[in-house]
Design a protein around this motif. Structure first.
Motif, PDB file in Angstrom:
ATOM      1  N   GLN A  65       0.835  -1.206   0.000  1.00 55.94           N
ATOM      2  CA  GLN A  65       0.000   0.000   0.000  1.00 55.94           C
ATOM      3  C   GLN A  65       0.868   1.253   0.000  1.00 55.94           C
ATOM      4  O   GLN A  65       0.577   2.222  -0.723  1.00 55.94           O
ATOM      5  CB  GLN A  65      -0.925   0.019   1.224  1.00 55.94           C
ATOM      6  N   ALA A  66       1.921   1.258   0.782  1.00 58.63           N
ATOM      7  CA  ALA A  66       2.796   2.422   0.837  1.00 58.63           C
ATOM      8  C   ALA A  66       3.488   2.659  -0.495  1.00 58.63           C
ATOM      9  O   ALA A  66       3.567   3.802  -0.976  1.00 58.63           O
ATOM     10  CB  ALA A  66       3.835   2.238   1.943  1.00 58.63           C
ATOM     11  N   LYS A  69       1.006   4.067  -3.045  1.00 60.14           N
ATOM     12  CA  LYS A  69       0.692   5.481  -2.808  1.00 60.14           C
ATOM     13  C   LYS A  69       1.838   6.373  -3.257  1.00 60.14           C
ATOM     14  O   LYS A  69       1.620   7.456  -3.810  1.00 60.14           O
ATOM     15  CB  LYS A  69       0.405   5.723  -1.331  1.00 60.14           C
TER      16      LYS A  69
END
Length: 73
Positions: A65-66, A69
């Protein structure tokens, strides 16, 4: 005051001699505690494996997820 110190000096010297003899005996025994260290090492490795098994998927998802993003994908 000197009288108290003069009376206490042999007691202090005797106690110091006992402590010094006890430490000398401990320091002379240099075998160590190999089974204890092996046990600590194995238990630590076991804890790392268990924690990694439980938290690994969540950490991988968090990492993905990081990265998504940051990269905008």
């Amino acid at each position: 005051m000197h009288e108290i110190a003069n009376r206490a000096a042999p007691l202090v010297r005797s106690a110091w001699d006992r402590v010094r003899r006890a430490w000398s005996a401990e320091l002379a025994d240099d075998r160590g505690d190999v089974p204890g260290w092996v046990l600590v090492t194995l238990m630590t490795a076991g804890l790392v494996v268990v924690i990694w098994a439980l938290a690994g998927p969540a950490l991988a998802d968090l990492f993905e997820q990081a990265i998504s993003k940051v990269s905008g994908l």
